[in-house]
Design an enzyme around this catalytic site. Structure first.
Site, PDB file in Angstrom:
ATOM      1  N   CYS A  92      46.773  33.942  47.441  1.00 11.89           N
ATOM      2  CA  CYS A  92      45.318  33.905  47.280  1.00 11.89           C
ATOM      3  C   CYS A  92      44.912  32.943  46.176  1.00 11.89           C
ATOM      4  O   CYS A  92      43.756  32.522  46.110  1.00 11.89           O
ATOM      5  CB  CYS A  92      44.784  35.305  46.998  1.00 11.89           C
ATOM      6  N   GLU A 147      39.511  41.747  45.888  1.00 15.68           N
ATOM      7  CA  GLU A 147      40.046  40.426  45.574  1.00 15.68           C
ATOM      8  C   GLU A 147      40.369  39.787  46.913  1.00 15.68           C
ATOM      9  O   GLU A 147      41.217  40.283  47.654  1.00 15.68           O
ATOM     10  CB  GLU A 147      41.278  40.560  44.688  1.00 15.68           C
TER      11      GLU A 147
END
Length: 689
Positions: free
Chosen positions: A304, A265
Site C-alpha cells: 500500500c 488504511e
C-alpha cells in the site's frame, strides 16, 4: 468442493480459546501457492457464530486483560515476540508460498516481531504501571484548590476487530494487535483469504506459547459476512484494503449510528519526487532510482506504500527511465522465490495478477505509454508472475495516472516543469500514505514539504546524508504514524503510544483532590497526606503508599551561601552578585539566591542520608521557580509520594515525589517532581541486606 480441495487441509479458526473447524463437507475457498498453483489450503468460516466470538472478547478477554497493568501487558508483548522469534523459520517457509522472496518475508516476519518489541519497550517507558493513563496537565478549577479537573484515558469496553490485507500476513495482524493489546483491548483477527494460512500459523505459535490471556486474541479464518451486525458501541474495527470496500463499511449503520469506531488504511497513489538539483550522477539521483525499483519489485509491488507516481523534472525524465530500465535488467530476476537467484517473486494469486494487468490497460487507455516491461504480462513460467512495468505519461495532468492504482510491480513517470507543479501533482493523488523527496536542496525540500504534507500521512526526505541509513519509502515504522488522508482512508495506525490511545476513551474528570487521587492513582495537592513519623525514604515499595509525606525543618539562606555557590559553580549572574543591577530587574527585589542552590538545599532538608530502600535519584521534572529568595529568607520543603511505579522485570521501581519549597511567609518558592528508584522489598535494600 473439488476433489483437490477435499484432500486439502481446511484452515481452522481460533475462537473462544479453542480451535474451531467448519463442519465436514463445508465449502471452502481454495488458496493456492502463488508460484506453482498448487492448492495449499481451503478457507471457510461457515457455521461460525461471530456474535459469540465478539461477546467472548468483550467478556472473557476484557476481564483477563483488564486485570493487567500497561507494564504487565508490555512484558507479555515482549515474550510473544521472543516466542515468534524462536519459530520464525516456520513462518518464512509458509511465506514463500505467497510469492514472497526471503527479503520480502524479512520485512513481513521480522517487521511484525519488531513491532511487538517496540510496543513492549514503549509501553514500559511511556505508560504508567497502572490501568488508567493521565492525559495532559491538571486544571485547577477553584482558587482554593478544592475543585480540580484533568483528562484520563481508559480502555474501551469492546473488541478490536482487525480486517487485514493479503500482502503482509504477519506484520499486518501484529501491527494492529500490539497497540490494542497494550491498551487492554482483546483482538479478533480476520486475515485475507489468499494468505490466511500464514496468519493461522502465526496465531498457532502464539497459542502454543501459553502467553495469551483468555479471550485476548481470536482468529476468524474465512468470511466475516455479518460481522458488523454484531458490533456495538465500544468496539473498534481496523480495516486495511481497497478504498471502495472501506467506503461501503464506513457507511454501515453500526458506524454511522451505533458508535463503532472505524479506522481505515486503503490503497494509495503514493508519489516520489526527484528534485531539480538531483541530476544524473548525483547521490540523490542514484538513491531515487534504487528506491523506485525497490518499491516496484519488493513484495512484487503489492504494498500500500509502494511508489505509483514517479514525479521527476522534465529535463531528467529520459535519464530516469533509462536508469530504471538498466537497474531492472541488471538486478531483477522474476520467478519462484524458492529458486536460487530470484529477486522478485509472484503476486499473491493469478486473479491478483490479472487484476493488475487490467489496471495497467486502464492506465494505457488513459494516456500512459509502457516504456519498461510488457502490458500484456511478460510472465515468467507458470503461476502469478508479472515482470515490472513502468509507464510514462506525456500529459502530467492526465486523470487516470492520479486515480488508478495497479497493485503490483507498476509505476508511472510524470514530468514537471516547476517546483509548484511538482507539488500540485503530488496533491492530485487525493491523499496518500507516503510521499518521498530526493533532493539535496533544503529550500526545495522545505517548500515542497510545507505544500504537500497535509495530503500525506508520512514524508521521507532522501538525500546523500541519509540514503544509506534510510529505511525507505515503503517501510512504515512502529514509532511513526502509518495512514493518510483522503483516498488513503483517513485512518491512522502505529505512531508509537498514539495508536494505543485509539483503543482508549479520553474522559474529563472533575472533582476534589481526594477523588482525583483515588481515580488516577496519582496524589494531587490537597488530598490526604500521611506524615506518620516514619521518613518515606525508609520505606520500600511494599511499604510506601501514595500520600506518604515528610515536612522538613527550615533553613535560612544567607548572603554567604549565595556568594559561595556563585564562586563554587561559576554562576556569577548579576541577579546573585550585583545588588544594584538585581534591584533594577523587574523580577527581583535585589540580590537573590540561585534557583539551583535552593533545589540543592531542599535535597539536604528532605533526604534521609542512611542506606535504605531508596537506591538512586535519577532526575527532576516540571521544575518551576515561583518566588525569589533573598538573603535572610527561610525555606522548607514538603515532600509527598505522588506516584509509585513498580518495574515488572526489576527488583525496584520508580517513585515520583511531589516537592514544594515554601518561604517563611508560606509563599511557594519552587515546585517540582523528584524521581527516585526504590527497592520493592525491604530485604533487598542495602541497609537491610
Amino acid at each position: 468442493m473439488s476433489a483437490s480441495t477435499t484432500a486439502t487441509r481446511m484452515l481452522q479458526s481460533y475462537v473462544q480459546d479453542g480451535w474451531w473447524s467448519p463442519a465436514e463437507g463445508a465449502a471452502g475457498a481454495e488458496v493456492r501457492d502463488a508460484s506453482t498453483g498448487e492448492v495449499v489450503a481451503a478457507v471457510s468460516s461457515e457455521g461460525l457464530d461471530l456474535g459469540a466470538v465478539l461477546e467472548h472478547g468483550r467478556t472473557v478477554g476484557q476481564a483477563s486483560l483488564g486485570a493487567l497493568t500497561f507494564h504487565q501487558r508490555a512484558v507479555l508483548l515482549k515474550k510473544m515476540a521472543l516466542a515468534l522469534q524462536e519459530r520464525k523459520d516456520e513462518l518464512y517457509d509458509l511465506s514463500y508460498r505467497t510469492g514472497a522472496t526471503k527479503t520480502d518475508s524479512w520485512v513481513d516476519v521480522e517487521g511484525g516481531i519488531g513491532v511487538l518489541f517496540t510496543y513492549s519497550g514503549k509501553g514500559r517507558r511511556e505508560l504508567p504501571n497502572a490501568t488508567v493513563q493521565l492525559d495532559g496537565p491538571l486544571e485547577v478549577l477553584a482558587k482554593d484548590g478544592s475543585f480540580l479537573g484533568r483528562h484520563i484515558r481508559t480502555t474501551l469496553p469492546g473488541v478490536a476487530v482487525q480486517i487485514n490485507a493479503f500482502n503482509f500476513p504477519v506484520w499486518g495482524p501484529l501491527e494492529k494487535l500490539a497497540p490494542a493489546f497494550l491498551a487492554g483491548m482483546p483482538s479478533v483477527i480476520k486475515p485475507a483469504t489468499p494468505t490466511a494460512y500464514v496468519t493461522e500459523h502465526l496465531v498457532r505459535i502464539l497459542v502454543e506459547s501459553g502467553l495469551l490471556p483468555a479471550g485476548s486474541v481470536q482468529l476468524v479464518s474465512g468470511s466475516v459476512r455479518e460481522l458488523f451486525e454484531h458490533t456495538r458501541l465500544g468496539d473498534v474495527v481496523s480495516f486495511t484494503g481497497s478504498a471502495s470496500t472501506a467506503d461501503s463499511l464506513r457507511r454501515h449503520d453500526a458506524v454511522q449510528r451505533g458508535g463503532v469506531i472505524f479506522n481505515a488504511e486503503t490503497d494509495s497513489i503514493n508519489a516520489s519526487v526527484l528534485g531539480p538539483d538531483a541530476a544524473p550522477g548525483t547521490p540523490e539521483f542514484d538513491a531515487y532510482v534504487r528506491q523506485l525499483v525497490t518499491e516496484m519489485t519488493a513484495k512484487a509491488g503489492q504494498k500500500c506504500t509502494a511508489i505509483r507516481r514517479a514525479i521527476v523534472p522534465a529535463a531528467t525524465a529520459d535519464a530516469v527511465i533509462d536508469a530504471v530500465r538498466a537497474r531492472i535488467d541488471e538486478k531483477v530476476v522474476v520467478g519462484d522465490p524458492r529458486t536460487e537467484g530470484v529477486t522478485m517473486g509472484a503476486l499473491a494469486s493469478v486473479e491478483q495478477r490479472d487484476e493488475v494487468l487490467r489496471q495497467v490497460r486502464r492506465l494505457v487507455d488513459g494516456g500512459g505509454e509502457v516504456v519498461v516491461g510488457d502490458a500484456d504480462g511478460g510472465s515468467a513460467g507458470e503461476g502469478a508472475f508479472l515482470s515490472p512495468i513502468l509507464l510514462r505519461f506525456a500529459d502530467p495532468l492526465a486523470e487516470r495516472v492520479h486515480d488508478t492504482e495497479a497493485f503490483g510491480p507498476v509505476s508511472s513517470i510524470i514530468a514537471y516543469e516547476t517546483p509548484e507543479q511538482a507539488a500540485d501533482l503530488v496533491v492530485r493523488g487525493g491523499g496518500s500514505l507516503v510521499t518521498s523527496v530526493a533532493s539535496a536542496d533544503p529550500a526545495f525540500v522545505a517548500a515542497l514539504t510545507r505544500r504537500v504534507a497535509s495530503a500525506n500521512g508520512r514524508m521521507l526526505l532522501l538525500d546523500r546524508d541519509d540514503a544509506r541509513s534510510s529505511t525507505g519509502h515503503g517501510s512504515p515504522l512502529p514509532m511513526l504514524v502509518h495512514g493518510g488522508p483522503g483516498r488513503a482512508g483517513g485512518g491512522e495506525e502505529l505512531g508509537g503510544i498514539r495508536s494505543v490511545f485509539h483503543y482508549m476513551q479520553r474522559t474529563a474528570i472533575q472533582g476534589s483532590p481526594e477523588m482525583l487521587t483515588a481515580v488516577t492513582g496519582v496524589w494531587h495537592t490537597g488530598a490526604r497526606a500521611n506524615a506518620d513519623g516514619v521518613h518515606p525514604f525508609r520505606k520500600s515499595l511494599e511499604e510506601l503508599r501514595i500520600g506518604d509525606q515528610v515536612v522538613s525543618a527550615e533553613r535560612e539562606v544567607t548572603l554567604a551561601d549565595i556568594e559561595h555557590f556563585a564562586e563554587f559553580t561559576g554562576d556569577t549572574f548579576y541577579a546573585h552578585m550585583d545588588e544594584e543591577a538585581a534591584a533594577a530587574n523587574p523580577f527581583f527585589p535585589g540580590r537573590v539566591a540561585h534557583g539551583y542552590l535552593l533545589v540543592s538545599f531542599a535535597a539536604g532538608l528532605f533526604v534521609d542520608p542512611e542506606p535504605g530502600p531508596v537506591l538512586a535519584n535519577y532526575g527532576l521534572e516540571n521544575l518551576r521557580f515561583l518566588t525569589p529568595v533573598s538573603p535572610g529568607d527561610r525555606i522548607r520543603v514538603t515532600l509527598t509520594a505522588k506516584q509509585i511505579i513498580p518495574r515488572e522485570t526489576d527488583e525496584y521501581g520508580e517513585v515520583h515525589w511531589d516537592a514544594v519549597l515554601t518561604n517563611q511567609d508560606g509563599e511557594t518558592v519552587a515546585t517540582y517532581d523528584v524521581l527516585t528508584l526504590v527497592s520493592k522489598s525491604p530485604v533487598l535494600s542495602p541497609l537491610r541486606g
